[in-house]
Scaffold this motif. Structure first.
Motif, PDB file in Angstrom:
ATOM      1  N   LYS A  54      41.349  35.483  48.573  1.00 26.77           N
ATOM      2  CA  LYS A  54      41.547  36.076  47.249  1.00 26.77           C
ATOM      3  C   LYS A  54      42.814  36.919  47.158  1.00 26.77           C
ATOM      4  O   LYS A  54      43.599  36.769  46.233  1.00 26.77           O
ATOM      5  N   ASP A  62      37.677  43.619  44.201  1.00 25.60           N
ATOM      6  CA  ASP A  62      36.924  42.430  43.788  1.00 25.60           C
ATOM      7  C   ASP A  62      36.133  41.928  44.984  1.00 25.60           C
ATOM      8  O   ASP A  62      36.656  41.237  45.845  1.00 25.60           O
ATOM      9  N   LYS A  64      36.088  44.296  39.050  1.00 23.34           N
ATOM     10  CA  LYS A  64      35.870  43.137  38.187  1.00 23.34           C
ATOM     11  C   LYS A  64      34.720  42.265  38.695  1.00 23.34           C
ATOM     12  O   LYS A  64      34.922  41.170  39.208  1.00 23.34           O
ATOM     13  N   ASN A 120      31.693  39.615  38.301  1.00 22.16           N
ATOM     14  CA  ASN A 120      31.262  38.667  37.273  1.00 22.16           C
ATOM     15  C   ASN A 120      29.842  39.070  36.867  1.00 22.16           C
ATOM     16  O   ASN A 120      29.289  40.045  37.389  1.00 22.16           O
ATOM     17  N   GLU A 173      27.363  39.265  39.791  1.00 22.11           N
ATOM     18  CA  GLU A 173      27.654  40.376  40.701  1.00 22.11           C
ATOM     19  C   GLU A 173      27.237  41.715  40.085  1.00 22.11           C
ATOM     20  O   GLU A 173      26.735  42.601  40.780  1.00 22.11           O
TER      21      GLU A 173
HETATM   22 MG    MG Z   1      34.880  36.505  41.613  1.00 19.89          MG
END
Ligand code: MG
Ligand code: ATP
Ligand code: MG
Length: 315
Positions: free
Chosen positions: A40, A167, A185, A187, A190
């Protein structure tokens, strides 16, 4: 000077193989393949470089197969500050069968950094945070690294006066949230895991995001896949909706959204413009195979088609 740092504790080499008529228990032939240095924070660094921003990357990298990453870092023009760990960075094999349109994933175990490696990473992040404006900590944790590792790094970043962006998911996200980073951030899944119950409505979700904002997280973004995302900042709440696009691959959508938000922060843009840019970049990424954008043009064109609405308190 380095303005942005990304931290990837669990990067991976993605090996995508096209195997027509793939069958278990048989000899399979690969028609085409591509391997990419991924993770990521690495993807986010790539997007930030498209905006011409100075970036350094760190995290853990295996000494045995570091070449592919080193090549990508030099191609991208980012400073390589990865802590080297004996062994191999994990490999993820994706077997794509165009005949059955199926994907089979084979994931290797990753590195196992020890406490000494973790200390070296914390020292590296501390040193880099002293010169950086924003430090993005993204992705999962390698085996053996305790969930509070992300929270510890957030504290290091904040102590140096930089802004921490996180994240991640599960217990690592919970520990990070306790340390109050600048931006998170999750989703929707999460967020539900973090709160410990499923969200009942958009109002419910916005109320949870507002709670996190009030607890000291300056920007709370909750992404909702094709439905867009909610952003809470300074008590304001915005809903951003992308236009309907042809979804080729959702891989990297979250990374593009973070990259857009962070680029917008570095460029000093107001909330609406950051949200518009991030939503457009994420939609453009979904329109392409693979996690990276070739250029920023598609996203630029999409920007005017992003619908942003103000959400009222309690309504
Ligand atoms: Mg994600
Ligand atoms: P990742 O798997 O990369 O971590 P995520 O699950 O964290 O992704 P998502 O909510 O799936 O994040 O996607 C991030 C953003 O990408 C969304 O908020 C949205 O703006 C955009 N996006 C995702 N899917 C689509 C889609 N089908 N069409 C348009 N935009 C999309
Ligand atoms: Mg998703």
């Amino acid at each position: 000077t380095t303005r942005i740092v990304t931290v990837t504790m669990n990067p991976a080499i993605d090996l995508a193989c096209t195997v027509p008529g793939f069958a278990a228990g048989a000899v399979n032939r690969v028609a085409e393949y591509q391997s990419d240095a991924a993770g990521k924070g690495v993807n986010i660094a790539g997007l930030l470089r498209r905006f011409g921003l100075p970036v350094a990357v760190t995290g853990f990298l295996g000494t045995e197969n570091a070449r592919i990453f080193e090549k990508r870092f030099s191609d991208l023009g980012v400073a390589d500050e990865f802590v080297r760990v004996p062994g191999e960075t994990r490999i993820g094999i994706k077997v794509l069968d165009p005949e059955s349109r199926s994907t089979t994933d084979i994931n290797f175990p990753g590195l196992a950094p020890d406490a000494g490696h973790m200390d070296r990473l914390a020292e590296t992040v501390e040193r880099l945070s002293g010169e950086a404006e924003i430090v993005v900590i993204a992705g999962s944790l390698p085996v053996g690294v305790a969930p509070d590792a992300v929270g510890r790094l957030v504290q290091v970043v904040k102590a140096q006066g930089a802004k921490a962006v996180v994240d991640t998911s599960g217990p690592a996200l919970a520990c990070a949230v306790d340390a109050a980073p600048w931006l998170v951030k999750p989703n929707d899944d999460e967020l539900a895991e973090l709160v410990g119950r499923p969200m009942e409505s958009l109002d419910d979700l916005v109320a949870e995001a507002r709670r996190m904002n009030a607890a000291g997280i300056a920007t709370v973004a909750v992404s909702l896949g094709a439905r867009g995302a909610v952003f809470v900042e300074d008590g304001r709440a915005l809903l951003s909706r992308p236009p309907e696009v042809e979804a080729v691959s959702t891989v990297g959508a979250g990374d593009a959204m973070i990259g857009g938000l962070v680029a917008g922060m570095a460029l000093g843009l107001p909330l609406e413009e950051r949200v518009r840019k991030a939503t457009a970049l994420a939609a453009a990424t979904v329109m392409r195979a693979g996690p990276a954008l070739h250029d920023l043009n598609t996203a630029k064109v999409l920007e005017s088609r992003i619908e942003i609405t103000n959400l009222q308190v309690g309504g």
